[in-house]
Design an enzyme around this catalytic site. Structure first.
Site, PDB file in Angstrom:
ATOM      1  N   HIS A 172      -8.261  15.139  -2.641  1.00 35.30           N
ATOM      2  CA  HIS A 172      -8.618  13.806  -3.134  1.00 35.30           C
ATOM      3  C   HIS A 172      -8.381  13.632  -4.636  1.00 35.30           C
ATOM      4  O   HIS A 172      -8.077  12.537  -5.089  1.00 35.30           O
ATOM      5  CB  HIS A 172     -10.072  13.479  -2.774  1.00 35.30           C
ATOM      6  CG  HIS A 172     -10.221  13.112  -1.330  1.00 35.30           C
ATOM      7  ND1 HIS A 172      -9.984  11.836  -0.869  1.00 35.30           N
ATOM      8  CD2 HIS A 172     -10.512  13.862  -0.244  1.00 35.30           C
ATOM      9  CE1 HIS A 172     -10.153  11.812   0.442  1.00 35.30           C
ATOM     10  NE2 HIS A 172     -10.465  13.038   0.851  1.00 35.30           N
ATOM     11  N   ASP A 189      -6.308  10.598  -6.139  1.00 34.39           N
ATOM     12  CA  ASP A 189      -6.738   9.701  -7.216  1.00 34.39           C
ATOM     13  C   ASP A 189      -5.688   9.631  -8.326  1.00 34.39           C
ATOM     14  O   ASP A 189      -5.357   8.560  -8.823  1.00 34.39           O
ATOM     15  CB  ASP A 189      -8.074  10.182  -7.810  1.00 34.39           C
ATOM     16  CG  ASP A 189      -9.253   9.826  -6.913  1.00 34.39           C
ATOM     17  OD1 ASP A 189      -9.032   9.115  -5.899  1.00 34.39           O
ATOM     18  OD2 ASP A 189     -10.383  10.263  -7.227  1.00 34.39           O
ATOM     19  N   ASN A 221      -3.608  12.618   0.931  1.00 37.12           N
ATOM     20  CA  ASN A 221      -4.941  13.107   0.563  1.00 37.12           C
ATOM     21  C   ASN A 221      -5.297  14.384   1.317  1.00 37.12           C
ATOM     22  O   ASN A 221      -5.821  15.334   0.742  1.00 37.12           O
ATOM     23  CB  ASN A 221      -6.000  12.043   0.885  1.00 37.12           C
ATOM     24  CG  ASN A 221      -6.335  11.203  -0.321  1.00 37.12           C
ATOM     25  OD1 ASN A 221      -6.222  11.659  -1.463  1.00 37.12           O
ATOM     26  ND2 ASN A 221      -6.744   9.971  -0.087  1.00 37.12           N
ATOM     27  N   GLU A 267      -5.999   2.424  -1.005  1.00 34.53           N
ATOM     28  CA  GLU A 267      -4.639   2.573  -1.529  1.00 34.53           C
ATOM     29  C   GLU A 267      -3.885   1.246  -1.485  1.00 34.53           C
ATOM     30  O   GLU A 267      -2.674   1.206  -1.541  1.00 34.53           O
ATOM     31  CB  GLU A 267      -3.896   3.658  -0.749  1.00 34.53           C
ATOM     32  CG  GLU A 267      -3.517   3.296   0.680  1.00 34.53           C
ATOM     33  CD  GLU A 267      -4.620   3.563   1.705  1.00 34.53           C
ATOM     34  OE1 GLU A 267      -5.812   3.540   1.329  1.00 34.53           O
ATOM     35  OE2 GLU A 267      -4.280   3.782   2.886  1.00 34.53           O
ATOM     36  N   ASP A 277       0.817  -1.220   0.000  1.00 34.74           N
ATOM     37  CA  ASP A 277       0.000   0.000   0.000  1.00 34.74           C
ATOM     38  C   ASP A 277       0.842   1.257   0.000  1.00 34.74           C
ATOM     39  O   ASP A 277       2.053   1.229   0.243  1.00 34.74           O
ATOM     40  CB  ASP A 277      -1.097  -0.030   1.061  1.00 34.74           C
ATOM     41  CG  ASP A 277      -0.608   0.248   2.457  1.00 34.74           C
ATOM     42  OD1 ASP A 277       0.558   0.665   2.620  1.00 34.74           O
ATOM     43  OD2 ASP A 277      -1.408   0.059   3.390  1.00 34.74           O
TER      44      ASP A 277
END
Ligand code: MG
Length: 306
Positions: free
Chosen positions: A185, A189, A180, A216, A172
């Site tokens: 956000h 992304d 974030n 993630e 991860d």
């Protein structure tokens, strides 16, 4: 150019087979069968996209053929259009009850035959597209968790049959919540997309399989891969992500966005997927995090066994 769809035309009369072939062969790959048994054989062998099935045939008629098609796994999903000189509503109803998608009356009206075939193949195309989309993560465009479950089972069994090691990586993005919170956000992304693309490009063998597991978190399956090779692969992936140089000034471990990875290896002994492989990889990931992130840790359990 190869035509995208294959049609199986089943009719006991040569004249009808010829007529339908002439109507459809410019747009589709056409396969012919002149009786029910041949129809079943060819449907099994070619798995066509659509079947035009004559109802009135000696020995095995169209109704018997569709029953057999619908009872076999490989042919059940293939849409069937009945073609028949019988044109009472009862005939039509019987055909539709057995699972035919449509009914074309003889004698043929060529534009209608073409239009109906085209419509049903359009539906086939749409359905396949949806099936594929349902297995792809919409953000990163790598396979999703549902697809992973299918591939995991398949590779597990394959490695079991061949008695080969199966390696699993769980990874991860480091401190992604903070990323974030800091950059928003939309940036988060975009970063996940770059991470997914970097991992994908680091995988060189066709059987190596990446999926987004959620949030993630990603998973990579490495079939036929020992713990030592798996750990090497994990480091290659880690470096590929860092080499993307996604700026992350607030990170505790690098000026760039990084990932941590945990891996584990097993030679499967049972047909059922053993959840301990995933747990071991997950535990190794936790270890990688607590050792300072931006690193790969391989499960000692896996390494000792293989
Ligand atoms: Mg006939």
């Amino acid at each position: 150019m190869k035509k995208p769809f294959t049609l199986l035309i089943v009719d006991d009369e040569k004249q009808n087979r010829t007529l339908l072939t002439e109507l459809l062969q410019d747009d589709y790959q056409v396969i012919l069968a002149k009786n029910g048994l041949q129809a079943l054989e060819k449907a099994q062998a070619h798995v066509p996209d659509l079947i035009l099935l004559d109802v009135l045939m000696p020995e095995m008629d169209g109704l018997a053929v569709i029953r057999a098609l619908k009872s076999a796994d490989t042919t059940r999903h293939i849409p069937v259009i009945f073609v028949s000189a019988l044109d009472t509503p009862e005939d039509e109803e019987r055909g539709l009850d057995l699972g035919a998608v449509d009914y074309i009356a003889k004698p043929f009206h060529p534009p209608i035959v073409r239009a109906r075939v085209r419509n049903h193949l359009q539906a086939v195309h749409q359905r396949r597209l949806l099936e594929r989309l349902a297995l792809i993560d919409s953000l990163t465009e790598v396979p999703n968790r549902r697809r992973f479950a299918e591939v995991y089972e398949r590779e597990w069994r394959r490695c079991m049959r061949n008695q080969r090691p199966l390696s699993l990586l769980v990874l991860d993005v480091d401190q992604f919540k903070r990323y974030n919170d800091t950059y928003g956000h939309a940036a988060g992304d975009a970063a996940l997309k770059r991470v997914a693309a970097a991992i994908q490009s680091a995988l060189k063998r066709p059987a190596d399989f990446l999926a987004r597991y959620g949030g993630e978190e990603f998973v990579v399956l490495l079939p036929d891969t020992s713990a030592a090779s798996g750990l090497q692969m994990a480091d290659t992936i880690r470096l590929a992500v860092e080499a993307e140089r996604v700026p992350y000034a607030e990170s505790d471990c690098s000026p760039w966005l990084t990932i941590s990875l945990g891996g584990a290896t097993v030679v499967p002994v049972d047909v059922e997927v053993d959840t301990r492989l995933f747990e071991a990889a997950d535990q190794a990931l936790y270890e990688a995090k607590s050792r300072g992130r931006n690193q790969a840790v391989w499960s000692a359990q896996g390494a000792a066994d293989h």
